[in-house]
Scaffold this active site. Structure first.
Site, PDB file in Angstrom:
ATOM      1  N   GLY A  72       0.791  -1.222   0.000  1.00 52.74           N
ATOM      2  CA  GLY A  72       0.000   0.000   0.000  1.00 52.74           C
ATOM      3  C   GLY A  72       0.821   1.270   0.000  1.00 52.74           C
ATOM      4  CB  SER A  73       3.777   2.391   1.946  1.00 53.87           C
ATOM      5  OG  SER A  73       3.192   2.319   3.226  1.00 53.87           O
ATOM      6  CG  ASN A 153      -5.259   3.825   9.117  1.00 52.76           C
ATOM      7  OD1 ASN A 153      -5.656   4.832   8.539  1.00 52.76           O
ATOM      8  ND2 ASN A 153      -4.235   3.847   9.946  1.00 52.76           N
ATOM      9  CD  GLN A 181      -6.952  -0.878   7.321  1.00 52.35           C
ATOM     10  OE1 GLN A 181      -7.706  -1.777   7.699  1.00 52.35           O
ATOM     11  NE2 GLN A 181      -5.665  -0.866   7.622  1.00 52.35           N
ATOM     12  CB  SER A 201      -1.652  -3.635   1.216  1.00 54.77           C
ATOM     13  OG  SER A 201      -0.505  -4.292   1.679  1.00 54.77           O
ATOM     14  CB  THR A 239      12.648  -9.813 -10.626  1.00 56.00           C
ATOM     15  OG1 THR A 239      13.801  -9.587 -11.434  1.00 56.00           O
ATOM     16  CG2 THR A 239      12.113 -11.214 -10.856  1.00 56.00           C
ATOM     17  CB  CYS A 327       2.522   2.931   9.985  1.00 59.20           C
ATOM     18  SG  CYS A 327       2.100   1.740   8.706  1.00 59.20           S
TER      19      CYS A 327
END
Length: 396
Positions: A72-73, A153, A181, A201, A239, A327
């Site tokens: 997500g970030s 969140n 979320q 995410s 990759t 976080c």
């Protein structure tokens, strides 16, 4: 306590056995590089293409609009930074967001401000909802982007995303939503909600950590955030994490297919928890919108205690919860989200976020309703602040 009670699913979720089974071949015998021309590598390429199709199916977007990322970030950073720099060339250097965004968004906006962009952070009401009129009034001729999260969140409030998307589309402004979320927990319709860019995410909906996606509407040629290779149609070098991507798609599929069954069950447990806590713990409050909130989110504030002490005592009881965003859990500062909805510092410090999944049982809720009031009472018995509250004295 002989078993773990995990109620911090907004921080991360348990990877499902079916998801891990789907991933394992690409961690063992099918380890070829997807960029290789030989068939061993092309097997991995096919798995990624199938995963892209799965994401597109369940989020109602096109397969070629799905770009896999590390989470997500990264997706938030890519959408916001690159959209801003892309539209800067057209003289658009104004961005609109909200005061309750995740730090992946807020810190990115802070960095852009240092580069000469102007940022407007919309206020929210006591439930964490923006005003649509505020949004309309904030959009200017030089507005490049609106970035507003789908669901918060910390307090679980769900924003009127479809309405926001409609306004942005009518005004010719790009709309990005941090849906980390929301995806896998409530219905998300990328095309139907007029979303231009969407971040997600996998580990928030029972997939693996370290993999996510950015959905970018066809026609938006978003510049690359990572240079160095032709992966993801030349837009995101590196990759590909084949096993993670396969796991993301499988987790999304499973979450969406059982959503109609799971949502009512989780909501019932959440509502029983909320009702029980508010009834048994005096001077407690529910944070977030009582109706427009994520099914598993219950965020409380308890006057006269510190959230960190509450979490430690819950941990001794085998209960894993949080006081806000994972976080920022190491920070002693009160939540910026709780301050934004109008809570004073003293009350914001005493917060508890419980986020349920379909793994949680009725017995878990029974235990929470037994243990939380006991711990709050224990902490208050040692708190000089609580003494002042009881006596009606000022304590802020």
């Amino acid at each position: 306590m002989d078993r773990l009670i995990y109620v911090d699913n907004a921080a991360t979720t348990r990877i499902l056995p079916e998801v891990l089974d789907k991933m394992m071949p690409y961690l063992t015998e099918q380890y070829g590089n997807p960029s290789s021309l030989y068939s061993f590598g092309q097997n991995a390429r096919q798995a990624i293409d199938e995963a892209r199709d799965t994401v597109a199916k369940y989020l109602n977007c096109r397969s070629d609009e799905v770009f896999f990322t590390s989470g997500g970030s990264e997706s938030d950073n890519w959408a916001i930074r690159m959209a801003a720099h892309m539209l800067e060339k057209k003289g658009k250097k104004h961005i609109i967001s909200t005061a309750i965004e995740h730090h992946a968004v807020l810190h990115t906006l802070n960095a852009l401000e240092k580069q000469g962009f102007e940022v407007t952070l919309l206020p929210v009401n006591e439930y964490g909802l923006i005003s649509i009129e505020d949004l309309k009034n904030a959009i200017r001729d030089d507005t490049a982007l609106v970035t507003i999260m789908f669901a918060n969140n910390e307090i679980g409030t769900i924003q009127p995303v479809a309405e926001i998307g409609k306004i942005c589309r009518e005004r010719g402004v790009l709309f990005h939503t941090d849906a980390v979320q929301a995806v896998g927990h409530i219905p998300v319709d990328f095309s139907g909600m007029n979303i231009d860019m969407l971040s997600l995410s996998a580990h928030k909906f029972h997939g693996p950590k370290g993999v996510g996606a950015l959905i970018v509407r066809k026609g938006i040629r978003l510049p690359s955030l990572i240079e160095g290779g032709a992966q993801e149609k030349g837009r995101r070098a590196g990759t590909e994490n084949t096993a993670g991507i396969v796991g993301l798609a499988e987790a999304l599929k499973l979450s969406c297919e059982k959503m109609d069954e799971v949502i009512p069950s989780i909501k019932a447990k959440r509502d029983r928890l909320i009702e029980g806590i508010l009834k048994t713990v005096e001077r407690s409050r529910l944070n977030g919108d009582p109706v427009h909130r994520l099914p598993g989110n219950a965020n409380f504030s308890f006057e006269g205690i510190e959230g960190e002490s509450l979490l430690l005592l819950l941990d001794f009881k085998g209960i894993c919860a949080s006081s806000g965003s994972a976080c920022t859990s190491g920070s002693l500062d009160p939540s910026h989200v709780l301050l934004a909805i109008g809570l004073p510092h003293a009350i914001a410090h005493g917060s508890l976020r419980i986020t349920l999944s379909d793994d949680n049982t009725d017995e878990d809720i029974d235990l929470l309703l037994e243990v939380i009031p006991q711990i709050v009472s224990q902490l208050r018995s040692m708190s000089p602040v609580w003494e002042k509250i009881v006596k009606g004295e000022k304590y802020e």
